[in-house]
Motif scaffolding. Structure first.
Motif, short mmCIF file in Angstrom:
data_model
loop_
_atom_site.label_atom_id
_atom_site.label_comp_id
_atom_site.label_asym_id
_atom_site.label_seq_id
_atom_site.Cartn_x
_atom_site.Cartn_y
_atom_site.Cartn_z
N LEU A 1 -36.89 -26.38 -6.14
CA LEU A 1 -35.50 -26.71 -5.90
C LEU A 1 -34.91 -27.40 -7.12
N SER A 2 -33.80 -26.88 -7.63
CA SER A 2 -33.11 -27.52 -8.76
C SER A 2 -32.26 -28.67 -8.22
N THR A 3 -32.43 -29.84 -8.80
CA THR A 3 -31.69 -31.03 -8.36
C THR A 3 -30.86 -31.56 -9.52
N LEU A 4 -29.78 -32.21 -9.16
CA LEU A 4 -28.83 -32.75 -10.14
C LEU A 4 -29.29 -34.13 -10.59
N VAL B 1 -34.03 -38.60 -4.65
CA VAL B 1 -35.47 -38.77 -4.41
C VAL B 1 -35.83 -40.24 -4.45
N ARG B 2 -35.29 -40.98 -5.40
CA ARG B 2 -35.55 -42.42 -5.47
C ARG B 2 -35.03 -43.12 -4.21
N ALA B 3 -33.82 -42.72 -3.77
CA ALA B 3 -33.24 -43.36 -2.60
C ALA B 3 -34.07 -43.07 -1.35
N PHE B 4 -34.54 -41.83 -1.19
CA PHE B 4 -35.33 -41.50 0.00
C PHE B 4 -36.67 -42.21 -0.03
N VAL C 1 -37.43 -32.58 5.39
CA VAL C 1 -36.06 -32.58 5.89
C VAL C 1 -35.28 -33.76 5.32
N GLY C 2 -35.91 -34.93 5.28
CA GLY C 2 -35.23 -36.10 4.75
C GLY C 2 -34.89 -35.96 3.28
N ASP D 1 -26.64 -34.55 0.52
CA ASP D 1 -25.66 -35.63 0.59
C ASP D 1 -25.22 -36.07 -0.80
N ARG D 2 -26.16 -36.08 -1.72
CA ARG D 2 -25.83 -36.43 -3.11
C ARG D 2 -24.91 -35.39 -3.74
N LEU D 3 -25.15 -34.12 -3.46
CA LEU D 3 -24.28 -33.07 -3.98
C LEU D 3 -22.86 -33.22 -3.44
N ALA D 4 -22.75 -33.57 -2.16
CA ALA D 4 -21.43 -33.77 -1.57
C ALA D 4 -20.70 -34.93 -2.25
N ASP D 5 -21.42 -36.01 -2.53
CA ASP D 5 -20.80 -37.16 -3.21
C ASP D 5 -20.31 -36.77 -4.61
N GLU D 6 -21.11 -36.02 -5.32
CA GLU D 6 -20.71 -35.62 -6.68
C GLU D 6 -19.52 -34.67 -6.64
N LEU D 7 -19.46 -33.80 -5.63
CA LEU D 7 -18.30 -32.91 -5.50
C LEU D 7 -17.03 -33.70 -5.20
N GLU D 8 -17.16 -34.73 -4.38
CA GLU D 8 -16.01 -35.58 -4.10
C GLU D 8 -15.53 -36.27 -5.37
N ALA D 9 -16.47 -36.78 -6.16
CA ALA D 9 -16.09 -37.44 -7.41
C ALA D 9 -15.46 -36.45 -8.38
#
Length: 325
Positions: free
Chosen positions: A75-78, A111-114, A133-134, A141-149
């Motif tokens: 999985l590619s992560t930001l 990943v750090r937050a989880f 799942v977590g 959730d992080r992707l959604a936050d970055e899209l909002e920003a």
């Protein structure tokens, strides 16, 4: 670095040279693992652990597959958003039985937050599927936050470009350069968000279609992942909309630059048209020829001044009448 989470595992660092991994560990996190750490995990699982080169593969068949009863997923992560250098970093997942192994060569924020949440609430790591799942939930959730920003940044750029007053839209060249740089950075971030969101959608589609998620005891996790799949698809659509809007803002800012350049060239053009005829008249009467009767007449000088004045005023009046200036 090697960390384990689960019953009787608190996520502390383990030394690969001192003892085996706890058999109760449900999540084994490998961060920039050494060869000794890879071997220790492989001995516990009886399976091969993907290498860094394996994670760098981009074709879907190399990123999402099943082998020997285990699911191998990449999985590619930001990451790097806070530093202003967003990148897409691959994370490998191996789901084998009741153990999840993550292989990563970076430390993305979700990943750090989880991991911090698991340390505070060990119940989150009660089984491998709950951990998976977590982790995916935190990433989405992080992707959604970055899209909002990114959307808020685009609103700010749009308000600068499409100001109500025409004078406010006359932006100096230095500010226009800064705006183009700002748009370029926002577009780069959106591109990385779209890349990671698309990877997440593929990841969830593969996971939802696996036999492991259709077991009777996985109903809750399957429903949660289905909700995340819907969210990721919506985020992908929204990222596409923002990317199209960003392209429009880039075209608009380039249009502002063209308008400013055309206005400057227009100013020079009508200025040249106004001052060229008087210059021509002055040049004619400034010739040193003997046979120029106007030079000997007393009205010659006032006549030359009048001609110069009229030749300057008449073009200016004509341009004003046509609405060109």
């Amino acid at each position: 670095m090697l960390r384990t989470y689960g019953p009787s595992c608190d996520g502390s660092l383990l030394d690969a040279g001192h003892g085996p991994i706890s058999p109760t560990a449900t999540w084994i996190d490998l961060e920039e693992p050494t060869r000794e750490e890879d071997k220790l995990v492989e001995q516990l699982l009886g399976l091969a652990v993907p290498t860094r080169d394996d994670l760098a593969e981009i074709e879907p068949s190399s990123r999402l597959y099943e082998r020997d009863g285990a699911l191998y997923m990449t999985l590619s992560t930001l990451r790097g958003v806070e530093e202003g250098q967003p990148t897409a970093e691959p994370i490998g997942f191996v789901l084998a039985g009741n153990r999840l192994v993550t292989i990563r060569y970076a430390s993305p924020k979700p990943v750090r937050a989880f991991a911090a949440h698991v340390r505070r609430e060990p119940e989150r790591a009660r089984d491998a599927l709950s951990v998976l799942v977590g982790l995916v939930d935190a990433i989405v959730d992080r992707l959604a936050d970055e899209l909002e920003a990114a959307g808020a940044e685009m609103d700010t750029i749009s308000s600068n470009i499409f100001a109500k007053s025409a004078d406010e839209r006359r932006i100096p060249a230095q500010q226009l350069t800064a705006m183009l740089t700002r748009i370029g950075r926002a577009q780069s971030l959106l591109a990385r968000i779209r890349e990671t969101t698309l990877s997440t959608v593929r990841f969830l589609s593969f996971l939802m279609g696996s036999a492991r998620l259709h077991e009777t005891d996985c109903t809750g996790s399957r429903n949660h992942l289905g909700s995340l799949q819907t969210d990721a698809a919506a985020l992908l659509d929204h990222a596409g909309y923002l990317s199209d809007n960003m392209t429009f803002l880039l075209d608009a800012s380039l249009g502002l630059i063209s308008v400013e350049q055309n206005a400057a060239m227009k100013l020079f053009s009508w200025a040249a048209l106004v001052f060229l005829p008087p210059t021509l008249i002055a040049g004619i009467f400034g010739m040193n020829f003997h046979h120029m009767p106007e030079l000997d007449e007393p009205w010659g000088y006032p006549m030359a001044l009048a001609l110069m004045f009229l030749s300057a005023v008449l073009p200016l009046w004509y341009l004003k009448r046509r609405g060109w200036i």
